[in-house]
Design an enzyme around this catalytic site. Structure first.
Site, PDB file in Angstrom:
ATOM      1  N   GLU A   1       0.841  -1.208   0.000  1.00 39.21           N
ATOM      2  CA  GLU A   1       0.000   0.000   0.000  1.00 39.21           C
ATOM      3  C   GLU A   1       0.878   1.260   0.000  1.00 39.21           C
ATOM      4  OE1 GLU A   1      -2.795   1.372  -0.395  1.00 39.21           O
ATOM      5  OE2 GLU A   1      -3.811   2.006   1.427  1.00 39.21           O
TER       6      GLU A   1
ATOM      7  N   THR B   1      -5.774  11.164  -3.796  1.00 42.34           N
ATOM      8  CA  THR B   1      -5.498  11.042  -2.364  1.00 42.34           C
ATOM      9  C   THR B   1      -4.460  12.061  -1.913  1.00 42.34           C
ATOM     10  OG1 THR B   1      -6.086   8.716  -2.376  1.00 42.34           O
ATOM     11  CG2 THR B   1      -4.721   9.445  -0.552  1.00 42.34           C
TER      12      THR B   1
HETATM   13  N1  HSE Z   1      -6.890   7.549   5.799  1.00 39.79           N
HETATM   14  C1  HSE Z   1      -6.503   7.865   4.457  1.00 39.79           C
HETATM   15  C2  HSE Z   1      -6.967   9.267   4.104  1.00 39.79           C
HETATM   16  C3  HSE Z   1      -7.136   6.875   3.529  1.00 39.79           C
HETATM   17  O1  HSE Z   1      -8.104   9.597   4.413  1.00 39.79           O
HETATM   18  O2  HSE Z   1      -6.195  10.028   3.521  1.00 39.79           O
HETATM   19  C4  HSE Z   1      -6.693   7.034   2.110  1.00 39.79           C
HETATM   20  O3  HSE Z   1      -5.496   6.348   1.890  1.00 39.79           O
END
Ligand code: HSE
Length: 302
Positions: A130, A183
């Site tokens: 990941e 992201t």
């Molecule tokens: N916890 C992470 C975020 C999940 O919200 O950025 C996405 O990889």
């Protein structure tokens, strides 16, 4: 001499646990096949369902990279292993697509070698896969995809992870609107400081959510499912987020927020029937705006 494993999609953060909470869906997910080959080394021989976007390079693909790290740890790099990756879920969706591949890759190769390590022992290698995809060492998608159910990660650094009991009847409705949210952008916009008042409120909600899960107290779950830190900052990245959330709550959801970094939106409900209605209400918002979307309604299985 061939194994096939399924690793499901997952919802990270779950409103109140940014980077430390996640749950698994029953579908969609990825299927990974591993089989022995006469040619030494780990290779990807086939990828389907990715529209040609994923790398076939063992060191650049999350599924093969997590498996490679496991083989390296076991000192078994000489095995000839062919891997097939069948992507059966959207990526860039906030549904843990890279995590599902990383989990599937390491699980398939571990099983092919006779299940030498436990799930807990292969977690680290899945998180490395990941990390290859998004640069951060965090288990909030990987751990639920591997263990199922709802998982609390007390510490990402130590991988101190815990399955939390799931009340009977808890269902998720997850809507993926086909808009792009990266992201890294969704992380970059977050303020580095959190006011004390918001921290107190979020801690209360996270603790309330945990107690609600342990006691099957749907009222408490509903009162607790409010993200006062991350959601207000990220909602602007997802068109029609607040209308969709309002529609979900109106249709009877216990709570609704952003799935992972988005753009998917999840809602939790106390029965399959409610979850289905909630999903339809959420979907309607995007269909009316002519935005393609995919809806998944899933029990949260342990
Ligand atoms: N916890 C992470 C975020 C999940 O919200 O950025 C996405 O990889």
């Amino acid at each position: 001499n061939s194994v096939s494993v399924f690793a499901p999609a997952s919802v990270a953060n779950v409103a109140v646990g940014f980077d430390i909470l996640g749950f698994a869906l029953d579908r969609p997910g990825d299927e990974i096949v591993a089989r022995f080959s006469d040619k030494p080394g780990l290779r990807i021989t086939r990828i389907t369902g990715d529209g040609g976007k994923l790398s076939m390079d063992t060191q650049k693909n999350t599924a093969s990279f997590s498996a490679y790290k496991l083989l390296e740890h076991l000192g078994e790099n000489e095995w000839g292993i062919d891997m097939e990756i069948h992507k059966k879920m959207p990526f860039g969706s906030g549904l843990g697509s890279s995590a599902a591949s990383a989990v599937g890759g390491v699980m398939a190769v571990n099983e092919l070698l006779g299940g030498r390590l436990s799930k807990r022992e292969i977690l680290h290698f899945a998180v490395l896969g990941e990390q290859l995809a998004d640069g951060a060492y965090h288990a909030d998608n990987v751990a639920p995809s591997l263990f199922g159910g709802i998982v609390l990660i007390r510490s990402n650094r130590d991988l101190d992870v815990h399955n939390i009991p799931v009340p009977d009847g808890l269902y998720a409705s997850v809507l993926y609107p086909e808009v792009e949210v990266l992201t890294r952008d969704a992380r970059a916009i977050l303020k580095k400081e959190v006011p004390l008042s918001a921290t107190i409120e979020q801690c209360g909600n996270l603790a309330g959510f945990m107690v609600g899960l342990y006691n099957s107290d749907f009222g408490l779950l509903s009162r607790s499912l409010h993200d006062v830190i991350i959601e207000p900052q990220r909602a602007q990245l997802i068109p029609h987020f607040y209308a969709t959330k309002a529609a979900a709550l109106n249709a009877g959801a216990l709570g609704c927020s952003i799935s992972g970094a988005g753009p998917s939106i999840f809602a939790l409900s106390s029965s399959r029937a409610i979850a289905e209605n909630v999903g339809i209400a959420m979907e309607k918002i995007y269909l009316e705006e002519n935005i393609n979307c995919q809806l998944f309604v899933s029990p949260i299985n342990q």
